[in-house]
Design a protein around this motif. Structure first.
Motif, PDB file in Angstrom:
ATOM      1  N   VAL A   1       0.704  -1.033  -0.124  1.00 34.87           N
ATOM      2  CA  VAL A   1       0.170  -0.475  -0.085  1.00 34.87           C
ATOM      3  C   VAL A   1       0.767   1.680  -0.227  1.00 34.87           C
ATOM      4  N   ASP A   2       0.120   2.381  -0.236  1.00 27.26           N
ATOM      5  CA  ASP A   2       1.546   3.628   0.351  1.00 27.26           C
ATOM      6  C   ASP A   2       1.525   4.018   1.487  1.00 27.26           C
ATOM      7  N   ARG A   3       2.501   4.749   1.507  1.00 39.26           N
ATOM      8  CA  ARG A   3       2.846   5.481   3.454  1.00 39.26           C
ATOM      9  C   ARG A   3       1.868   5.929   3.903  1.00 39.26           C
ATOM     10  N   THR A   4       0.840   6.720   2.923  1.00 44.86           N
ATOM     11  CA  THR A   4       0.219   7.227   2.934  1.00 44.86           C
ATOM     12  C   THR A   4      -1.106   7.168   3.635  1.00 44.86           C
ATOM     13  N   TYR A   5      -1.343   5.769   2.943  1.00 44.59           N
ATOM     14  CA  TYR A   5      -2.888   4.586   3.974  1.00 44.59           C
ATOM     15  C   TYR A   5      -1.933   4.771   5.325  1.00 44.59           C
ATOM     16  N   ILE A   6      -0.396   4.003   5.092  1.00 41.05           N
ATOM     17  CA  ILE A   6      -0.453   3.688   6.624  1.00 41.05           C
ATOM     18  C   ILE A   6      -1.044   4.923   7.676  1.00 41.05           C
ATOM     19  N   SER A   7       0.068   6.178   7.095  1.00 36.10           N
ATOM     20  CA  SER A   7      -0.351   6.673   8.282  1.00 36.10           C
ATOM     21  C   SER A   7      -1.593   7.624   7.934  1.00 36.10           C
ATOM     22  N   TYR A   8      -2.555   7.600   7.259  1.00 35.22           N
ATOM     23  CA  TYR A   8      -4.212   7.613   7.731  1.00 35.22           C
ATOM     24  C   TYR A   8      -4.498   6.660   8.468  1.00 35.22           C
ATOM     25  N   VAL A   9      -4.544   5.319   8.756  1.00 34.99           N
ATOM     26  CA  VAL A   9      -4.320   4.207   9.656  1.00 34.99           C
ATOM     27  C   VAL A   9      -4.241   4.465  10.559  1.00 34.99           C
ATOM     28  N   GLU A  10      -2.615   4.803  10.512  1.00 37.32           N
ATOM     29  CA  GLU A  10      -1.523   5.109  12.018  1.00 37.32           C
ATOM     30  C   GLU A  10      -3.031   6.493  13.201  1.00 37.32           C
ATOM     31  N   ASN A  11      -3.109   7.419  12.788  1.00 41.81           N
ATOM     32  CA  ASN A  11      -4.053   8.203  12.213  1.00 41.81           C
ATOM     33  C   ASN A  11      -5.546   8.314  12.989  1.00 41.81           C
ATOM     34  N   ASP A  12      -5.964   7.226  12.517  1.00 37.79           N
ATOM     35  CA  ASP A  12      -7.370   7.460  13.028  1.00 37.79           C
ATOM     36  C   ASP A  12      -8.132   7.837  11.520  1.00 37.79           C
ATOM     37  N   ARG A  13      -7.442   8.278  10.339  1.00 41.31           N
ATOM     38  CA  ARG A  13      -8.137   8.530   9.596  1.00 41.31           C
ATOM     39  C   ARG A  13      -8.994   7.921   8.509  1.00 41.31           C
ATOM     40  N   LYS A  14      -8.759   6.507   8.599  1.00 44.97           N
ATOM     41  CA  LYS A  14      -8.417   5.546   8.038  1.00 44.97           C
ATOM     42  C   LYS A  14      -8.740   4.394   8.269  1.00 44.97           C
ATOM     43  N   SER A  15      -9.787   3.315   8.350  1.00 37.21           N
ATOM     44  CA  SER A  15      -9.560   2.300   8.610  1.00 37.21           C
ATOM     45  C   SER A  15     -10.054   1.248   7.870  1.00 37.21           C
TER      46      SER A  15
END
Length: 78
Positions: free
Chosen positions: A34-48
């Protein structure tokens, strides 16, 4: 007054698992394809993440999904 429910923050637990595994967001993203930004979004609870993606991320960090969820529940006071 209704009782306020604590949020289950999977992202915080995933970040902790990633750091304990010595992985950067980029390395985890590469392992999960996946893209690194996806990891960031998940870690910051912006995506589930889906359950399948959560299993992939946990596998890459060496953590069982059930353990990660258990820690998130404990943190949330659930």
């Amino acid at each position: 007054m209704p009782k306020r429910r604590s949020r289950l923050l999977i992202g915080e637990e995933l970040r902790e698992a990633r750091l304990k595994a010595g992985l950067t967001q980029e390395a985890l993203a590469f392992a999960a394809e996946v893209d690194r930004t996806y990891i960031s979004y998940v870690e910051n609870d912006r995506k589930s993440p889906t359950l399948e993606m959560l299993a992939t991320l946990c596998s890459a960090t060496g953590v069982r999904v059930s353990d990660l969820i258990r820690r998130a529940e404990k943190s949330a006071g659930a």
